[in-house]
Design a protein around this motif. Structure first.
Motif: not given
Length: 242
Positions: A73-74, A94-95, A229-230, A1-3
């Motif tokens: 986040e890499n 990121a939410m 949500t984060t 989901m972050n991506k």
């Protein structure tokens, strides 16, 4: 989901840069560089395999590039940046919000106006600049008026417009809410919360099943209470030029 959330943000910046004529794509990254270092002044969408880190640093030093690189986040990319003296300077969360069974019925849509003129774009830029503490150029906002995917709003309170916010509907049909701000003298009145709820409602009307946003640590607490949500972070890296 972050991506997905970060990809949405990068697409948002890219479209702003395209409409404002300040987007450049180079080998291994893109950057938006508006006049006078105003928002969104960012290097983003780094591709490890194509990136010439030495050239990138040289262009930052010569002020050809913004001195702010958005990094998801890499760890490989972060290690490469650190090896050249770049350091993390900020972090945002990121939410996402699942809009199933959500609609804020207590929001009066008449308290908000959609920005549709140069005068309103200038007012939005003034509110955003005061709210966030960094310059937002009226020409950047004006270039987005009536562009596909963009909905830009001002919040009305006692015959003034002290709050602002924006919805961007991306190519995947997901809405992100951005630039939610309230002028300092009007904080504590719940105007930011109202704007957020109004923008979520607009996103639902866009038929978005999810809503994305990025938030500071302080903002994360507020948005969590609203059901967001984060899903990880986005960091900014900069070179020390002194």
């Amino acid at each position: 989901m972050n991506k997905q959330i970060i990809d949405h943000l990068f697409e948002f910046w890219e479209q702003i840069g395209k409409h404002g004529n300040f987007l450049t794509k180079e080998n291994g990254f893109s950057f938006a560089k508006p006049t006078n270092g105003s928002w969104p002044n960012k290097v983003f969408d780094l591709t490890m395999e194509k990136l010439d880190i030495h050239a990138l640093c040289e262009e930052i030093i010569s002020e050809e590039l913004p001195n702010s690189i958005a990094v998801p986040e890499n760890e490989a990319i972060k290690d490469l940046l650190r090896s050249k003296g770049l350091r993390a300077t900020s972090k945002i969360k990121a939410m996402t919000l699942d809009t199933t069974n959500i609609f804020f019925g207590n929001i009066d849509a008449s308290e908000f106006i959609k920005v549709g003129s140069p005068t309103e774009a200038e007012l939005f830029a003034q509110v955003a600049t005061e709210s966030f503490g960094y310059p937002v150029d009226p020409s950047t906002i004006g270039a987005l008026v009536d562009k596909p995917g963009f909905q830009i709003f001002l919040g009305n309170h006692e015959n003034a417009f002290p709050s602002c916010g924006m919805v961007y509907l991306d190519q995947n049909g997901v809405s992100g809410i951005h630039m939610i701000g309230t002028k300092a003298g009007y904080r504590g009145l719940g105007l930011g919360k109202k704007m957020t709820q109004f923008l979520v409602n607009q996103s639902i009307e866009n038929q978005s099943k999810e809503v994305y946003l990025v938030a500071s640590q302080a903002g994360e607490r507020i948005y969590t209470k609203m059901g967001f949500t984060t899903h990880g972070v986005l960091e900014s890296y900069s070179l020390s030029l002194h």
